[in-house]
Design a protein around this motif. Structure first.
Motif, PDB file in Angstrom:
ATOM      1  N   GLN A   1       3.526   3.056   2.333  1.00  0.00           N
ATOM      2  CA  GLN A   1       3.368   3.409   3.295  1.00  0.00           C
ATOM      3  C   GLN A   1       3.061   2.037   4.421  1.00  0.00           C
ATOM      4  O   GLN A   1       4.146   2.496   5.477  1.00  0.00           O
ATOM      5  CB  GLN A   1       1.695   3.492   3.259  1.00  0.00           C
ATOM      6  CG  GLN A   1       1.774   5.441   2.471  1.00  0.00           C
ATOM      7  CD  GLN A   1       2.872   5.798   3.280  1.00  0.00           C
ATOM      8  OE1 GLN A   1       2.956   6.364   4.138  1.00  0.00           O
ATOM      9  NE2 GLN A   1       3.350   6.779   2.749  1.00  0.00           N
ATOM     10  N   ARG A   2       3.348   1.014   3.793  1.00  0.00           N
ATOM     11  CA  ARG A   2       2.496  -0.697   4.261  1.00  0.00           C
ATOM     12  C   ARG A   2       2.704  -1.916   3.649  1.00  0.00           C
ATOM     13  O   ARG A   2       2.713  -1.543   2.172  1.00  0.00           O
ATOM     14  CB  ARG A   2       1.611  -0.583   5.255  1.00  0.00           C
ATOM     15  CG  ARG A   2       0.763  -0.004   5.848  1.00  0.00           C
ATOM     16  CD  ARG A   2      -0.714   0.169   6.749  1.00  0.00           C
ATOM     17  NE  ARG A   2      -1.757   0.177   5.662  1.00  0.00           N
ATOM     18  CZ  ARG A   2      -2.854   0.455   5.307  1.00  0.00           C
ATOM     19  NH1 ARG A   2      -2.603   1.563   5.672  1.00  0.00           N
ATOM     20  NH2 ARG A   2      -3.192   0.469   3.990  1.00  0.00           N
ATOM     21  N   ALA A   3       2.936  -2.700   4.105  1.00  0.00           N
ATOM     22  CA  ALA A   3       3.643  -3.660   3.571  1.00  0.00           C
ATOM     23  C   ALA A   3       2.706  -4.946   4.334  1.00  0.00           C
ATOM     24  O   ALA A   3       3.239  -5.192   5.330  1.00  0.00           O
ATOM     25  CB  ALA A   3       5.049  -4.285   2.745  1.00  0.00           C
TER      26      ALA A   3
ATOM     27  N   VAL B   1       1.438 -11.483   8.918  1.00  0.00           N
ATOM     28  CA  VAL B   1       2.973 -10.249   9.199  1.00  0.00           C
ATOM     29  C   VAL B   1       3.181  -9.193   7.985  1.00  0.00           C
ATOM     30  O   VAL B   1       2.377  -9.257   7.027  1.00  0.00           O
ATOM     31  CB  VAL B   1       4.343 -11.019   8.647  1.00  0.00           C
ATOM     32  CG1 VAL B   1       4.428 -11.019   7.852  1.00  0.00           C
ATOM     33  CG2 VAL B   1       5.419 -10.620   9.473  1.00  0.00           C
ATOM     34  N   GLY B   2       3.059  -7.828   9.221  1.00  0.00           N
ATOM     35  CA  GLY B   2       2.833  -6.376   8.295  1.00  0.00           C
ATOM     36  C   GLY B   2       4.369  -5.927   8.982  1.00  0.00           C
ATOM     37  O   GLY B   2       4.183  -6.376   9.739  1.00  0.00           O
ATOM     38  N   TRP B   3       4.306  -4.676   8.558  1.00  0.00           N
ATOM     39  CA  TRP B   3       5.108  -3.859   8.104  1.00  0.00           C
ATOM     40  C   TRP B   3       4.728  -2.356   8.111  1.00  0.00           C
ATOM     41  O   TRP B   3       4.041  -1.976   7.080  1.00  0.00           O
ATOM     42  CB  TRP B   3       6.139  -4.134   7.217  1.00  0.00           C
ATOM     43  CG  TRP B   3       7.090  -5.589   7.781  1.00  0.00           C
ATOM     44  CD1 TRP B   3       7.866  -5.468   8.723  1.00  0.00           C
ATOM     45  CD2 TRP B   3       6.971  -6.173   7.087  1.00  0.00           C
ATOM     46  NE1 TRP B   3       8.980  -7.160   8.427  1.00  0.00           N
ATOM     47  CE2 TRP B   3       6.975  -7.602   7.140  1.00  0.00           C
ATOM     48  CE3 TRP B   3       6.415  -6.539   5.989  1.00  0.00           C
ATOM     49  CZ2 TRP B   3       7.833  -8.829   7.139  1.00  0.00           C
ATOM     50  CZ3 TRP B   3       6.152  -8.387   5.641  1.00  0.00           C
ATOM     51  CH2 TRP B   3       6.946  -8.883   5.576  1.00  0.00           C
ATOM     52  N   LYS B   4       5.210  -1.449   8.587  1.00  0.00           N
ATOM     53  CA  LYS B   4       4.395   0.256   8.580  1.00  0.00           C
ATOM     54  C   LYS B   4       6.215   0.382   7.845  1.00  0.00           C
ATOM     55  O   LYS B   4       6.788   0.600   8.571  1.00  0.00           O
ATOM     56  CB  LYS B   4       4.375   0.757  10.275  1.00  0.00           C
ATOM     57  CG  LYS B   4       2.824   0.718  10.242  1.00  0.00           C
ATOM     58  CD  LYS B   4       2.232   1.146  11.376  1.00  0.00           C
ATOM     59  CE  LYS B   4       1.350   1.000  11.869  1.00  0.00           C
ATOM     60  NZ  LYS B   4       1.023   2.030  13.314  1.00  0.00           N
TER      61      LYS B   4
ATOM     62  N   LYS C   1       1.298  -0.914  -0.348  1.00  0.00           N
ATOM     63  CA  LYS C   1       0.160   0.045   0.023  1.00  0.00           C
ATOM     64  C   LYS C   1       0.493   0.992   0.063  1.00  0.00           C
ATOM     65  O   LYS C   1       1.969   1.689   1.464  1.00  0.00           O
ATOM     66  CB  LYS C   1      -0.820   0.264   1.194  1.00  0.00           C
ATOM     67  CG  LYS C   1      -1.913  -1.246   1.550  1.00  0.00           C
ATOM     68  CD  LYS C   1      -3.364  -1.223   0.263  1.00  0.00           C
ATOM     69  CE  LYS C   1      -3.825  -2.548   0.364  1.00  0.00           C
ATOM     70  NZ  LYS C   1      -4.812  -2.400  -0.233  1.00  0.00           N
ATOM     71  N   GLY C   2       0.777   2.603  -0.770  1.00  0.00           N
ATOM     72  CA  GLY C   2       1.532   3.287  -1.127  1.00  0.00           C
ATOM     73  C   GLY C   2       1.083   4.383  -1.406  1.00  0.00           C
ATOM     74  O   GLY C   2       0.119   4.665  -2.540  1.00  0.00           O
ATOM     75  N   GLN C   3       1.848   5.470  -2.718  1.00  0.00           N
ATOM     76  CA  GLN C   3       1.534   6.248  -3.557  1.00  0.00           C
ATOM     77  C   GLN C   3       3.051   6.684  -4.529  1.00  0.00           C
ATOM     78  O   GLN C   3       3.445   7.418  -3.405  1.00  0.00           O
ATOM     79  CB  GLN C   3       0.684   7.235  -2.731  1.00  0.00           C
ATOM     80  CG  GLN C   3      -0.260   8.128  -4.057  1.00  0.00           C
ATOM     81  CD  GLN C   3      -1.391   8.851  -2.906  1.00  0.00           C
ATOM     82  OE1 GLN C   3      -0.611  10.031  -2.409  1.00  0.00           O
ATOM     83  NE2 GLN C   3      -2.006   9.545  -3.597  1.00  0.00           N
TER      84      GLN C   3
END
Length: 125
Positions: A47-49, A94-97, A40-42
């Motif tokens: 921003q996040r994965a 799992v997630g990362w900011k 997710k990003g622009q």
């Protein structure tokens, strides 16, 4: 008829060269085998994965890495995945900011220690 065959052949060739990666211009979701990656990003900023692997398991861990011009760089350390169950589906995620900017043409990839497959999303303008 011949023009259609050539167009179809070029399309297949482009897909083979690009692989299973999807653009991460704003958002991307990619699957490879039992592993998935969501970005997710622009633009060039992510921003996040997040990543997931089908099935549960003990000691399941994942990490992100980048590939730019043939050079692989580990982006995160190994992180423990959380087992989840939704209905009859079982997976570990799992997630990362990140909130990080990448160079145009960088591939953002994930790998799990207990699964084959390392899906990648291409970061581009």
């Amino acid at each position: 008829m011949r023009h259609r065959l050539i167009t179809a052949a070029v399309s297949v060739l482009v897909l083979a060269v690009v692989g299973s990666g999807a653009p991460a211009h704003a958002d991307a979701t990619v699957h490879e085998g039992k592993v998935g990656l969501s970005v997710k990003g622009q633009g060039l900023r992510v921003q996040r994965a997040g990543a997931w692997m089908d099935g549960h398991g003990r000691g399941v861990r994942a990490r992100l890495y980048t590939v730019y011009e043939g050079t692989r760089t580990d982006l995160t350390r190994w992180q423990d995945a959380t087992p989840r169950s939704v209905g009859i589906s079982r997976f570990s995620d799992v997630g990362w900011k990140l909130n990080r900017r990448f160079r145009h043409g960088t591939w953002l990839c994930v790998e799990f220690n207990r699964a084959d497959g390392a899906p990648c999303a291409r970061i581009h303008r």
